[in-house]
Design an enzyme around this catalytic site. Structure first.
Site, PDB file in Angstrom:
ATOM      1  N   GLU A   8       9.691  16.796  14.690  1.00  0.00           N
ATOM      2  CA  GLU A   8       9.963  16.582  13.261  1.00  0.00           C
ATOM      3  C   GLU A   8       9.059  17.491  12.431  1.00  0.00           C
ATOM      4  O   GLU A   8       7.837  17.395  12.520  1.00  0.00           O
ATOM      5  CB  GLU A   8       9.730  15.120  12.868  1.00  0.00           C
ATOM      6  CG  GLU A   8      10.184  14.867  11.433  1.00  0.00           C
ATOM      7  CD  GLU A   8       9.825  13.479  10.890  1.00  0.00           C
ATOM      8  OE1 GLU A   8       8.697  13.021  11.128  1.00  0.00           O
ATOM      9  OE2 GLU A   8      10.687  12.885  10.213  1.00  0.00           O
TER      10      GLU A   8
ATOM     11  N   LYS B  38       0.856  -1.199   0.000  1.00  0.00           N
ATOM     12  CA  LYS B  38       0.000   0.000   0.000  1.00  0.00           C
ATOM     13  C   LYS B  38       0.887   1.242   0.000  1.00  0.00           C
ATOM     14  O   LYS B  38       1.500   1.596   0.998  1.00  0.00           O
ATOM     15  CB  LYS B  38      -0.906   0.046   1.232  1.00  0.00           C
ATOM     16  CG  LYS B  38      -1.988   1.108   1.040  1.00  0.00           C
ATOM     17  CD  LYS B  38      -2.510   1.711   2.312  1.00  0.00           C
ATOM     18  CE  LYS B  38      -1.850   2.968   2.748  1.00  0.00           C
ATOM     19  NZ  LYS B  38      -1.898   4.115   1.835  1.00  0.00           N
TER      20      LYS B  38
ATOM     21  N   CYS C 204      13.794  11.410   5.247  1.00  0.00           N
ATOM     22  CA  CYS C 204      13.825  11.094   6.683  1.00  0.00           C
ATOM     23  C   CYS C 204      15.206  11.334   7.272  1.00  0.00           C
ATOM     24  O   CYS C 204      15.349  11.534   8.466  1.00  0.00           O
ATOM     25  CB  CYS C 204      13.390   9.645   6.890  1.00  0.00           C
ATOM     26  SG  CYS C 204      14.370   8.493   5.927  1.00  0.00           S
TER      27      CYS C 204
ATOM     28  N   GLU D  58      10.207   1.794  10.307  1.00  0.00           N
ATOM     29  CA  GLU D  58      11.173   2.845   9.936  1.00  0.00           C
ATOM     30  C   GLU D  58      10.430   4.163  10.065  1.00  0.00           C
ATOM     31  O   GLU D  58       9.561   4.469   9.237  1.00  0.00           O
ATOM     32  CB  GLU D  58      11.660   2.638   8.495  1.00  0.00           C
ATOM     33  CG  GLU D  58      12.348   1.300   8.238  1.00  0.00           C
ATOM     34  CD  GLU D  58      13.743   1.217   8.841  1.00  0.00           C
ATOM     35  OE1 GLU D  58      14.296   2.276   9.213  1.00  0.00           O
ATOM     36  OE2 GLU D  58      14.271   0.102   8.954  1.00  0.00           O
TER      37      GLU D  58
HETATM   38  P1  NAD Z   1       2.444   8.533   7.435  1.00  0.00           P
HETATM   39  O1  NAD Z   1       2.805   7.816   8.685  1.00  0.00           O
HETATM   40  O2  NAD Z   1       1.359   9.534   7.477  1.00  0.00           O
HETATM   41  O3  NAD Z   1       2.014   7.496   6.293  1.00  0.00           O
HETATM   42  C1  NAD Z   1       2.851   6.442   5.885  1.00  0.00           C
HETATM   43  C2  NAD Z   1       1.986   5.345   5.279  1.00  0.00           C
HETATM   44  O4  NAD Z   1       1.177   4.791   6.312  1.00  0.00           O
HETATM   45  C3  NAD Z   1       1.027   5.836   4.199  1.00  0.00           C
HETATM   46  O5  NAD Z   1       0.938   4.860   3.183  1.00  0.00           O
HETATM   47  C4  NAD Z   1      -0.285   5.957   4.955  1.00  0.00           C
HETATM   48  O6  NAD Z   1      -1.426   5.853   4.131  1.00  0.00           O
HETATM   49  C5  NAD Z   1      -0.174   4.775   5.894  1.00  0.00           C
HETATM   50  N1  NAD Z   1      -1.039   4.837   7.086  1.00  0.00           N
HETATM   51  C6  NAD Z   1      -1.504   5.930   7.735  1.00  0.00           C
HETATM   52  N2  NAD Z   1      -2.295   5.545   8.765  1.00  0.00           N
HETATM   53  C7  NAD Z   1      -2.309   4.199   8.778  1.00  0.00           C
HETATM   54  C8  NAD Z   1      -2.942   3.221   9.591  1.00  0.00           C
HETATM   55  N3  NAD Z   1      -3.738   3.533  10.608  1.00  0.00           N
HETATM   56  N4  NAD Z   1      -2.726   1.922   9.314  1.00  0.00           N
HETATM   57  C9  NAD Z   1      -1.918   1.561   8.291  1.00  0.00           C
HETATM   58  N5  NAD Z   1      -1.319   2.441   7.458  1.00  0.00           N
HETATM   59  C10 NAD Z   1      -1.496   3.753   7.716  1.00  0.00           C
HETATM   60  O7  NAD Z   1       3.797   9.152   6.886  1.00  0.00           O
HETATM   61  P2  NAD Z   1       3.977  10.121   5.636  1.00  0.00           P
HETATM   62  O8  NAD Z   1       3.444  11.459   6.005  1.00  0.00           O
HETATM   63  O9  NAD Z   1       3.483   9.430   4.421  1.00  0.00           O
HETATM   64  O10 NAD Z   1       5.581  10.175   5.528  1.00  0.00           O
HETATM   65  C11 NAD Z   1       6.382  11.050   6.247  1.00  0.00           C
HETATM   66  C12 NAD Z   1       6.975  10.370   7.460  1.00  0.00           C
HETATM   67  O11 NAD Z   1       7.688   9.208   7.060  1.00  0.00           O
HETATM   68  C13 NAD Z   1       7.993  11.244   8.182  1.00  0.00           C
HETATM   69  O12 NAD Z   1       7.779  11.119   9.563  1.00  0.00           O
HETATM   70  C14 NAD Z   1       9.326  10.634   7.800  1.00  0.00           C
HETATM   71  O13 NAD Z   1      10.379  10.833   8.712  1.00  0.00           O
HETATM   72  C15 NAD Z   1       8.968   9.191   7.707  1.00  0.00           C
HETATM   73  N6  NAD Z   1       9.924   8.458   6.887  1.00  0.00           N
HETATM   74  C16 NAD Z   1      10.792   7.599   7.529  1.00  0.00           C
HETATM   75  C17 NAD Z   1      11.752   6.913   6.798  1.00  0.00           C
HETATM   76  C18 NAD Z   1      12.729   5.974   7.451  1.00  0.00           C
HETATM   77  O14 NAD Z   1      13.377   5.212   6.732  1.00  0.00           O
HETATM   78  N7  NAD Z   1      12.864   5.975   8.759  1.00  0.00           N
HETATM   79  C19 NAD Z   1      11.813   7.099   5.400  1.00  0.00           C
HETATM   80  C20 NAD Z   1      10.922   7.976   4.803  1.00  0.00           C
HETATM   81  C21 NAD Z   1       9.973   8.654   5.555  1.00  0.00           C
END
Ligand code: NAD
Length: 485
Positions: A385, A172, A281, A247
């Site tokens: 963040e 997803k 990130c 992650e």
């Molecule tokens: P997010 O947590 O809002 O969403 C990530 C994914 O999770 C999306 O596909 C979203 O639809 C899904 N999601 C949201 N709620 C969910 C639920 N209840 N159950 C299952 N899936 C759900 O994050 P974002 O805004 O898309 O991305 C930005 C964040 O990602 C930042 O915090 C960034 O630091 C982090 N990030 C971390 C890494 C790493 O390797 N540590 C890499 C890239 C981004």
């Protein structure tokens, strides 16, 4: 405008109830695609497809699966320009960055895991009177949930090792950047990849994402995204004893020690701060400078930041495009306002980039790269963040003080240290509570190394053998030798 569908059991389908969501280009605010707004009912056929495909896929040898990864890499390489264009359109990132990072790495993720997989040998442990054989079997059906900042790059980083180890997949992608995941599905269809092994469902996290977490037949969840969402993932999946890789977010430090080569440190700090509009990130959004260098570093840093070309993502010369969405723009702006309330001084930026290059209707989500001084390292802007083009500067007078400041964060994903003394850099880096530290470089990746965070930045590691471990179950067979007498 594209009409994107789920990819289940080797063919494309709308959501069962026909609902859909719109996907926008953040540079033009135009709707560029619709995607299915899938729900739990759409997960059922995907799980059924996985279960039907599982035994034939895992019956292939590891080398045969590695051959598939190479075929996928070849096909994606042919489409590198298309990947770059779609990613730039979906995220507002500069096309040059999209080519260099997103398209290139999506290909190399498959290539790397293909060759890394072939290099693996059976793990054995000899005893005086027995032999242990460690056997890897697939976990089964795995759920891969990914964010919007590096859409295909991060998805393929999970898909490649999951396939290599013989799993079936329900992926997803983020609902705001679905285009390249769809391109991967189209590519697999063209390659006649075995049906049902890779399934893709689109939709909202709390709906279809949550359904993936809750499904009892999905045995592992590899999640990349925000820390708060990570908590929901853990809360849902851990009591079901699913394997979990999380992650999560970061608030990474760039640390300039007093013997740093200033030009290189400035270049590195700018790159770490503003690549992808600060939406990687690993971006270094807290910059700690040895006090004797503060004035000179700050002057040169701001000069470089002001020289960044902010503008149309499609322009080859653009260094910084938009942030991901108007909503995210407003979030970053709220932190700029907070910085001022907290006593910070805006050294450059701080406003929307309004003229000339913000789309035909002047509505692109452009924000100037923003540098804030005079904030305490424990202020909200320096600890939460923000995930945008905004950094805070802080001076320190000793390495002990620098470590205290850096390690006060509740996050621990990455950092970079700038020094001419490599031994000192190594010793200093080892004291930083963080999954990854670079010395005199940033985002320099060897895909064999462990990748992941400590503290609120996550649980588990990806990369090299850590990915293979996550996407397999290891069992041990101990065979007692025949008695010699
Ligand atoms: P997010 O947590 O809002 O969403 C990530 C994914 O999770 C999306 O596909 C979203 O639809 C899904 N999601 C949201 N709620 C969910 C639920 N209840 N159950 C299952 N899936 C759900 O994050 P974002 O805004 O898309 O991305 C930005 C964040 O990602 C930042 O915090 C960034 O630091 C982090 N990030 C971390 C890494 C790493 O390797 N540590 C890499 C890239 C981004």
């Amino acid at each position: 405008m594209l009409s994107i569908q789920n990819f289940i059991d080797g063919s494309f389908h709308h959501a069962a109830d026909g609902e859909f969501l719109e996907d926008f280009n953040p540079a033009t605010a135009q709707c560029i695609a619709t995607i299915p707004r899938s729900k739990s009912v759409d997960i059922e056929p995907a799980v059924a497809a996985c279960q039907a495909a599982q035994s034939a896929w895992s019956a292939l040898s590891l080398d045969q699966r590695a051959d598939w990864l190479d075929r996928i890499a070849d096909a994606l390489e042919q489409k590198a320009e298309r990947i770059a264009q779609l990613e730039s359109m979906d995220t507002g990132k500069p096309i040059a960055l999209s080519r260099r990072v997103d398209a290139a790495r999506s290909v190399s993720n498959f290539r790397f895991f293909a060759s890394f997989g072939r290099e693996q040998s059976e793990l054995t442990f000899q005893m005086e009177d027995a032999m242990n054989y460690v056997h890897r079997s697939p976990v089964g059906t795995v759920g891969l949930i990914t964010p919007w900042n590096l859409p295909l790059y991060l998805l393929t980083w999970k898909v490649a090792p999951a396939l290599l180890m013989g799993n079936t997949i329900i992926a997803k992608p983020s609902e705001i950047t679905p285009l390249t995941a769809n391109l991967l599905a189209e590519t697999l269809l063209e390659l006649e990849f075995p049906k049902g092994v890779f399934n893709l469902v689109h939709g909202l996290g709390p709906e279809v994402g949550q359904a993936i977490l809750e499904h009892p037949d999905i045995k592992a969840i590899s999640f990349t995204g925000g820390t708060e969402t990570g908590r929901i993932v853990a809360r849902t999946a851990a009591p079901m004893f699913k394997k979990l890789s999380l992650e999560l977010g970061g608030k990474n430090a760039t640390i300039v020690l007093k013997d740093a080569e200033l030009d290189k440190a400035v270049d590195g700090a700018v790159r770490a701060a503003f690549t992808n509009s600060g939406q990687v990130c690993l971006c270094g959004s807290r910059i700690f400078i040895e006090a004797s260098l503060e004035e000179e570093f700050t002057r040169r840093f701001i000069e470089k930041v002001n020289a960044l070309q902010i503008g149309d993502p499609q322009d080859e010369n653009t260094n910084m495009g938009t942030v991901i969405s108007p909503e995210h723009l407003m979030k970053v702006e709220s932190y700029i306002n907070l910085a001022i309330e907290e006593g910070g001084v805006i050294l450059t930026g701080g406003t929307r980039a309004m003229t000339g290059y913000n789309g035909p209707e002047g509505i692109g989500a452009y924000l100037l790269p923003t540098v804030v001084g005079n904030l305490h390292y424990t202020s909200r802007c320096a600890t939460e963040e923000i995930f945008g083009p905004m950094v805070t500067l802080h001076a320190f007078t000793s390495e002990e003080e620098a470590l205290e400041m850096v390690n006060s964060s509740e996050y621990g994903l990455a950092g970079s240290v700038w020094t001419n003394d490599l031994e000192r850099g190594r010793a200093f880096s080892a004291q930083i509570d963080s999954g990854i530290v670079w010395v005199n470089t940033w985002l320099h990746r060897d895909l064999r190394t462990p990748f992941g965070g400590v503290k609120n930045s996550g649980v588990g590691r990806e990369g090299g053998r850590w990915s293979l471990d996550f996407f397999s179950e290891m069992t041990n067979v101990c065979i007692k030798k025949h008695d010699s007498n």
